[in-house]
Design a protein around this motif. Structure first.
Motif, PDB file in Angstrom:
ATOM      1  N   CYS A 193       0.812  -1.225   0.000  1.00 14.51           N
ATOM      2  CA  CYS A 193       0.000   0.000   0.000  1.00 14.51           C
ATOM      3  C   CYS A 193       0.841   1.269   0.000  1.00 14.51           C
ATOM      4  O   CYS A 193       1.833   1.358   0.705  1.00 14.51           O
ATOM      5  N   SER A 194       0.394   2.254  -0.749  1.00 16.24           N
ATOM      6  CA  SER A 194       1.054   3.555  -0.733  1.00 16.24           C
ATOM      7  C   SER A 194       0.420   4.473   0.307  1.00 16.24           C
ATOM      8  O   SER A 194       1.035   5.420   0.762  1.00 16.24           O
ATOM      9  N   SER A 195      -0.810   4.183   0.682  1.00 17.02           N
ATOM     10  CA  SER A 195      -1.468   4.915   1.769  1.00 17.02           C
ATOM     11  C   SER A 195      -2.315   3.941   2.573  1.00 17.02           C
ATOM     12  O   SER A 195      -2.709   2.891   2.074  1.00 17.02           O
ATOM     13  N   LEU A 196      -2.560   4.305   3.827  1.00 16.25           N
ATOM     14  CA  LEU A 196      -3.277   3.409   4.741  1.00 16.25           C
ATOM     15  C   LEU A 196      -4.367   4.143   5.500  1.00 16.25           C
ATOM     16  O   LEU A 196      -4.271   5.336   5.738  1.00 16.25           O
ATOM     17  N   ARG A 197      -5.367   3.387   5.898  1.00 18.77           N
ATOM     18  CA  ARG A 197      -6.377   3.812   6.857  1.00 18.77           C
ATOM     19  C   ARG A 197      -6.397   2.717   7.912  1.00 18.77           C
ATOM     20  O   ARG A 197      -6.744   1.572   7.622  1.00 18.77           O
ATOM     21  N   VAL A 198      -5.998   3.034   9.122  1.00 15.67           N
ATOM     22  CA  VAL A 198      -6.003   2.064  10.212  1.00 15.67           C
ATOM     23  C   VAL A 198      -7.323   2.211  10.945  1.00 15.67           C
ATOM     24  O   VAL A 198      -7.684   3.310  11.368  1.00 15.67           O
ATOM     25  N   MET A 199      -8.040   1.095  11.077  1.00 24.50           N
ATOM     26  CA  MET A 199      -9.359   1.131  11.701  1.00 24.50           C
ATOM     27  C   MET A 199      -9.405   0.280  12.958  1.00 24.50           C
ATOM     28  O   MET A 199      -8.716  -0.726  13.063  1.00 24.50           O
ATOM     29  N   LYS A 200     -10.229   0.722  13.898  1.00 23.80           N
ATOM     30  CA  LYS A 200     -10.514  -0.055  15.094  1.00 23.80           C
ATOM     31  C   LYS A 200     -11.975   0.177  15.441  1.00 23.80           C
ATOM     32  O   LYS A 200     -12.428   1.317  15.500  1.00 23.80           O
TER      33      LYS A 200
ATOM     34  N   SER B 231      -4.645   7.714   9.366  1.00 23.66           N
ATOM     35  CA  SER B 231      -4.586   7.581   7.910  1.00 23.66           C
ATOM     36  C   SER B 231      -3.454   8.449   7.375  1.00 23.66           C
ATOM     37  O   SER B 231      -3.027   9.401   8.010  1.00 23.66           O
ATOM     38  N   GLY B 232      -2.964   8.075   6.205  1.00 23.63           N
ATOM     39  CA  GLY B 232      -1.894   8.828   5.568  1.00 23.63           C
ATOM     40  C   GLY B 232      -1.023   7.931   4.714  1.00 23.63           C
ATOM     41  O   GLY B 232      -1.384   6.788   4.416  1.00 23.63           O
ATOM     42  N   LYS B 233       0.121   8.466   4.315  1.00 22.08           N
ATOM     43  CA  LYS B 233       1.082   7.677   3.552  1.00 22.08           C
ATOM     44  C   LYS B 233       1.561   6.523   4.421  1.00 22.08           C
ATOM     45  O   LYS B 233       1.747   6.669   5.628  1.00 22.08           O
ATOM     46  N   THR B 234       1.770   5.384   3.811  1.00 23.46           N
ATOM     47  CA  THR B 234       2.132   4.171   4.540  1.00 23.46           C
ATOM     48  C   THR B 234       3.316   4.384   5.469  1.00 23.46           C
ATOM     49  O   THR B 234       3.244   4.037   6.650  1.00 23.46           O
ATOM     50  N   GLU B 235       4.392   4.955   4.975  1.00 24.66           N
ATOM     51  CA  GLU B 235       5.585   5.144   5.806  1.00 24.66           C
ATOM     52  C   GLU B 235       5.285   6.053   6.993  1.00 24.66           C
ATOM     53  O   GLU B 235       5.752   5.810   8.103  1.00 24.66           O
ATOM     54  N   ASP B 236       4.505   7.102   6.775  1.00 23.76           N
ATOM     55  CA  ASP B 236       4.164   8.014   7.869  1.00 23.76           C
ATOM     56  C   ASP B 236       3.333   7.314   8.936  1.00 23.76           C
ATOM     57  O   ASP B 236       3.552   7.514  10.131  1.00 23.76           O
ATOM     58  N   VAL B 237       2.375   6.509   8.512  1.00 24.56           N
ATOM     59  CA  VAL B 237       1.508   5.797   9.459  1.00 24.56           C
ATOM     60  C   VAL B 237       2.323   4.818  10.293  1.00 24.56           C
ATOM     61  O   VAL B 237       2.157   4.736  11.509  1.00 24.56           O
ATOM     62  N   PHE B 238       3.237   4.092   9.660  1.00 22.94           N
ATOM     63  CA  PHE B 238       4.040   3.108  10.386  1.00 22.94           C
ATOM     64  C   PHE B 238       5.079   3.747  11.297  1.00 22.94           C
ATOM     65  O   PHE B 238       5.343   3.246  12.383  1.00 22.94           O
ATOM     66  N   HIS B 239       5.663   4.859  10.861  1.00 22.75           N
ATOM     67  CA  HIS B 239       6.757   5.450  11.633  1.00 22.75           C
ATOM     68  C   HIS B 239       6.287   6.470  12.666  1.00 22.75           C
ATOM     69  O   HIS B 239       7.059   6.843  13.551  1.00 22.75           O
ATOM     70  N   ALA B 240       5.041   6.919  12.585  1.00 24.29           N
ATOM     71  CA  ALA B 240       4.510   7.877  13.561  1.00 24.29           C
ATOM     72  C   ALA B 240       3.036   7.575  13.822  1.00 24.29           C
ATOM     73  O   ALA B 240       2.153   8.334  13.421  1.00 24.29           O
ATOM     74  N   PRO B 241       2.743   6.451  14.498  1.00 29.02           N
ATOM     75  CA  PRO B 241       1.346   6.050  14.679  1.00 29.02           C
ATOM     76  C   PRO B 241       0.509   6.994  15.541  1.00 29.02           C
ATOM     77  O   PRO B 241      -0.703   7.009  15.436  1.00 29.02           O
ATOM     78  N   GLU B 242       1.117   7.811  16.403  1.00 28.29           N
ATOM     79  CA  GLU B 242       0.468   8.826  17.236  1.00 28.29           C
ATOM     80  C   GLU B 242      -0.431   8.300  18.351  1.00 28.29           C
ATOM     81  O   GLU B 242      -0.474   8.871  19.409  1.00 28.29           O
ATOM     82  N   LYS B 243      -1.162   7.249  18.117  1.00 35.81           N
ATOM     83  CA  LYS B 243      -2.047   6.710  19.147  1.00 35.81           C
ATOM     84  C   LYS B 243      -1.625   5.295  19.501  1.00 35.81           C
ATOM     85  O   LYS B 243      -1.172   4.535  18.643  1.00 35.81           O
ATOM     86  N   LEU B 244      -1.778   4.952  20.759  1.00 35.63           N
ATOM     87  CA  LEU B 244      -1.427   3.617  21.217  1.00 35.63           C
ATOM     88  C   LEU B 244      -2.172   2.545  20.435  1.00 35.63           C
ATOM     89  O   LEU B 244      -1.589   1.535  20.042  1.00 35.63           O
ATOM     90  N   GLU B 245      -3.453   2.768  20.148  1.00 32.48           N
ATOM     91  CA  GLU B 245      -4.254   1.776  19.409  1.00 32.48           C
ATOM     92  C   GLU B 245      -3.662   1.515  18.025  1.00 32.48           C
ATOM     93  O   GLU B 245      -3.561   0.378  17.582  1.00 32.48           O
ATOM     94  N   ALA B 246      -3.260   2.574  17.327  1.00 34.93           N
ATOM     95  CA  ALA B 246      -2.666   2.415  15.999  1.00 34.93           C
ATOM     96  C   ALA B 246      -1.339   1.684  16.096  1.00 34.93           C
ATOM     97  O   ALA B 246      -1.045   0.802  15.283  1.00 34.93           O
ATOM     98  N   ALA B 247      -0.533   2.030  17.088  1.00 33.31           N
ATOM     99  CA  ALA B 247       0.763   1.368  17.264  1.00 33.31           C
ATOM    100  C   ALA B 247       0.582  -0.120  17.495  1.00 33.31           C
ATOM    101  O   ALA B 247       1.295  -0.945  16.915  1.00 33.31           O
ATOM    102  N   GLU B 248      -0.382  -0.489  18.339  1.00 31.72           N
ATOM    103  CA  GLU B 248      -0.637  -1.901  18.612  1.00 31.72           C
ATOM    104  C   GLU B 248      -1.097  -2.633  17.359  1.00 31.72           C
ATOM    105  O   GLU B 248      -0.647  -3.742  17.079  1.00 31.72           O
TER     106      GLU B 248
END
Length: 65
Positions: A26-33, A40-57
């Motif tokens: 993926c070039s961009s992602l939407r992480v859902m819970k 949401s954002g560019k894949t590398e940005d989402v993986f390297h700066a998840p911002e929320k504990l839920e996204a990181a997990e």
């Protein structure tokens, strides 16, 4: 698979529970819970700066500060 998706020239929705698959395809992602987008954002940005504990997990981070 990534080359095939790129040759389509269109956006493709991929639903996966695999962080590795998402990162590779993926070039961009939407992480859902619970049906809500939590990051949401560019894949590398989402993986390297998840911002929320839920996204990181969900992305498989083992430590989060």
């Amino acid at each position: 698979m990534k080359r095939f998706l790129e040759t389509l020239g269109k956006e493709v929705i991929i639903v996966t529970h695999s962080p590795q698959e998402a990162y590779l395809l993926c070039s961009s992602l939407r992480v859902m819970k619970n049906g809500c987008i939590i990051k949401s954002g560019k894949t590398e940005d989402v993986f390297h700066a998840p911002e929320k504990l839920e996204a990181a997990e969900l992305l498989g981070h083992r430590s989060f500060f």
